[in-house]
Design a protein around this motif. Sequence first.
Motif, PDB file in Angstrom:
ATOM      1  N   ASP A  20      54.182  30.585  25.272  1.00 42.46           N
ATOM      2  CA  ASP A  20      52.749  30.474  25.045  1.00 42.46           C
ATOM      3  C   ASP A  20      52.040  31.459  25.965  1.00 42.46           C
ATOM      4  O   ASP A  20      52.151  31.379  27.184  1.00 42.46           O
ATOM      5  N   HIS A  23      49.977  30.128  28.728  1.00 41.14           N
ATOM      6  CA  HIS A  23      50.769  29.371  29.705  1.00 41.14           C
ATOM      7  C   HIS A  23      52.098  30.103  29.896  1.00 41.14           C
ATOM      8  O   HIS A  23      53.170  29.544  29.687  1.00 41.14           O
ATOM      9  N   ASP A  58      55.264  23.268  32.901  1.00 42.05           N
ATOM     10  CA  ASP A  58      54.819  23.550  31.525  1.00 42.05           C
ATOM     11  C   ASP A  58      55.965  23.758  30.539  1.00 42.05           C
ATOM     12  O   ASP A  58      55.756  24.307  29.449  1.00 42.05           O
ATOM     13  N   ARG A  61      55.483  22.676  26.802  1.00 43.42           N
ATOM     14  CA  ARG A  61      54.412  23.246  25.987  1.00 43.42           C
ATOM     15  C   ARG A  61      54.839  23.513  24.549  1.00 43.42           C
ATOM     16  O   ARG A  61      54.066  23.334  23.614  1.00 43.42           O
ATOM     17  N   HIS A  72      52.515  17.548  26.393  1.00 37.09           N
ATOM     18  CA  HIS A  72      53.445  18.477  27.031  1.00 37.09           C
ATOM     19  C   HIS A  72      53.863  18.001  28.426  1.00 37.09           C
ATOM     20  O   HIS A  72      54.966  18.326  28.883  1.00 37.09           O
ATOM     21  N   ARG A 105      48.644  16.739  33.918  1.00 34.87           N
ATOM     22  CA  ARG A 105      47.752  17.085  32.816  1.00 34.87           C
ATOM     23  C   ARG A 105      46.373  16.462  32.993  1.00 34.87           C
ATOM     24  O   ARG A 105      46.237  15.302  33.375  1.00 34.87           O
TER      25      ARG A 105
END
Length: 235
Positions: A20, A23, A58, A61, A72, A105
């Motif tokens: 991503d 990210h 992460d 993700r 995630h 998160r």
Amino acid sequence: MMDRTTYELIENYMLSWMKDSAHDKDHIYRVLYNALDIASGEEMVDYDVLVCACLLHDIGRQEQFEDPGLCHAEEGAKKAFNFLAANGFSEEFARKVSSCIRAHRYRSDSRPESIEAKILYDADKIDVTGAVGIARTIFYGGQLSEPLYTVSPDGVVSDGSEDKEPSFFQEYKYKLEGLYTKFYTARGTQIASERRDAAVSFYESMLKEVRDSYSTGSRIFKDLIDGQSEGQSNM
């Protein structure tokens, strides 16, 4: 425990999941470096847990991207635990790292409890503040084909505060604007506050620019169309 070989093992696993663009690996490194900055002013920090949690926070993700119904943080916590357990780390260590990831998160009922979890949370949220945070938010929204803003039926550009549909302005009002009071550590709060003006200035400038375009241009357009219609009716 966190020698170069161990670090590279964890880093390589992280790199295998970074697909991503908002990210990416550079986000991971910024979070890690922010976390180390914050940790330098805290006591009783387990740096092995912190570094590992930052690197792996992460890795879930992709699962959330493929299925938006998944979290995630939850997916990443499970994957991190399984990875660490499979590579000879103790269950206690894997559990501590997993707990940090689960609580990092913003949109989550899980709140960080350990100092390592609080540092990770703050370090990750710092990367959503200031100019970097604005850029990443727009970038991520573009990946999801979300608009920058929405326009009401009467032609007014919404500032995002009452929007239900996702857009950059909606995300700014829902998350980015109020984020600066949500940090757990003094250093995290300080770093974020130093970046705040850049984000506020961008949002306010963009809102003014697009509203000015709609206000002025729509008036000219209306006069043009009305004039053309009137001319046709007189033919």
